[in-house]
Design a protein around this motif. Structure first.
Motif, short mmCIF file in Angstrom:
data_model
loop_
_atom_site.label_atom_id
_atom_site.label_comp_id
_atom_site.label_asym_id
_atom_site.label_seq_id
_atom_site.Cartn_x
_atom_site.Cartn_y
_atom_site.Cartn_z
N GLY A 210 0.79 -1.23 0.00
CA GLY A 210 0.00 0.00 0.00
C GLY A 210 0.82 1.27 0.00
O GLY A 210 0.29 2.37 -0.16
N PHE A 211 2.13 1.18 0.18
CA PHE A 211 3.01 2.35 0.09
C PHE A 211 4.38 1.89 -0.40
O PHE A 211 4.73 0.72 -0.31
N ALA A 227 3.03 7.24 -1.51
CA ALA A 227 1.73 6.65 -1.81
C ALA A 227 1.13 7.36 -3.01
O ALA A 227 1.37 8.56 -3.22
N PRO A 228 0.36 6.64 -3.84
CA PRO A 228 -0.23 7.25 -5.03
C PRO A 228 -1.48 8.07 -4.71
O PRO A 228 -2.20 7.78 -3.75
N ALA A 239 -0.75 11.64 -9.25
CA ALA A 239 0.35 12.26 -8.51
C ALA A 239 0.81 11.27 -7.44
O ALA A 239 0.23 10.19 -7.26
N GLY A 240 1.87 11.65 -6.75
CA GLY A 240 2.37 10.84 -5.65
C GLY A 240 2.82 11.74 -4.52
O GLY A 240 3.32 12.85 -4.78
N VAL A 241 2.62 11.31 -3.29
CA VAL A 241 3.10 12.07 -2.13
C VAL A 241 4.10 11.19 -1.37
O VAL A 241 4.03 9.96 -1.42
N ALA A 242 5.04 11.83 -0.71
CA ALA A 242 6.06 11.08 0.02
C ALA A 242 6.52 11.87 1.24
O ALA A 242 6.46 13.09 1.27
#
Length: 278
Positions: A210-211, A227-228, A239-242
């Protein structure tokens, strides 16, 4: 462009190369394509560039290159320094800010960050895919000494970044293979995923977990968890966040906590973009 003598430039697909087919090139203005090619080179460089360095990178006659650069300087898209070298000009930011102000995902990123009280001291980034690379479109740099500062417009090879891994985990394997059919990007650190086969195996793990995890692939001593982010179509990530943390602080417990936290941010952001998140 597989290699570049320009300082700090990385491997990338330029605007000109992306449209360099007989079908796509039809009815396009050559001068505009050449100007975009020049600006792409400056976008990938961390240092000012001289005309001679540019000439070794861009396959154009020196007279044509000189005229185009003069025009770009006149339009404030490039800035000529006292040394004769050039760098990005201020008008580029006008376009960049206009794009970002109209980007729902960027606006919603900051709204979500303000309402979700998680990872307050850590660096949080938002990026989008551009071919086989990621481009960072928003960031909140934390107060940890990571040894790297994420900047809007920064481009990195997607397979080595947490956001890139997260987004590519939503892309069919045959499309990932096509993205890197011309070769695997050079690693940024010794920890970089060695080849496409290993990366595809990792993508299967990301889908289950999941990540995503960048274990020192962008910067030694730095861990990132990504994570998407989806919109209303829900088909693949938009997009993606991290979150980026010091590797010395990572334990199995903190890794799970960071992964769940970034998953929460991604889900909230996806909901704001119209995705059906359970």
């Amino acid at each position: 462009m597989s290699s570049s003598p320009v300082p700090g430039a990385s491997n990338f697909t330029s605007s000109s190369e992306a449209l360099d087919t007989p079908q796509a090139a039809k009815n396009l203005a050559p001068a505009v394509m050449k100007a975009a090619q020049i600006l792409d080179v400056f976008a990938q460089s961390t240092a000012p560039i001289s005309l001679a360095e540019l000439a070794r990178t861009v396959d154009l006659p020196k007279s044509t290159l000189h005229t185009l650069c003069n025009t770009l300087v006149h339009l404030r898209l490039l800035n000529r320094l006292d040394t004769g070298q050039m760098s990005f000009g201020p008008h580029v930011m006008t376009w960049a800010n206009a794009f970002l102000s109209r980007s729902d995902v960027t606006q919603e990123f900051f709204s979500v960050w303000n309402e979700v009280n998680v990872l307050p001291q850590e660096t949080i980034t938002l990026s989008v895919l551009d071919g086989g690379s990621v481009i960072y479109v928003a960031c909140r740099n934390g107060n940890r000494p990571l040894g790297v500062t994420f900047r809007i417009g920064m481009r990195l090879p997607a397979p080595y970044t947490a956001t890139g891994k997260a987004m590519l985990s939503t892309v069919p394997e045959q499309e990932i293979r096509a993205l890197y059919s011309d070769g695997w990007p050079a690693p940024l650190t010794p920890a970089g995923t060695p080849d496409l086969a290993a990366f595809l195996d990792e993508m299967r793990e990301v889908r289950i977990r999941g990540f995503s995890v960048d274990d020192g692939e962008v910067r030694e001593g730095m861990h990132c968890f990504g994570a998407p982010v989806f919109d209303s179509t829900g088909a693949r990530a938009v997009a993606g966040v991290a979150v980026s943390m010091l590797s010395q602080e990572i334990t199995p417990e903190s890794e799970l906590a960071a992964g769940n936290a970034i998953r929460l941010i991604a889900d909230r952001l996806s909901q704001r973009l119209g995705a059906n998140v359970r």
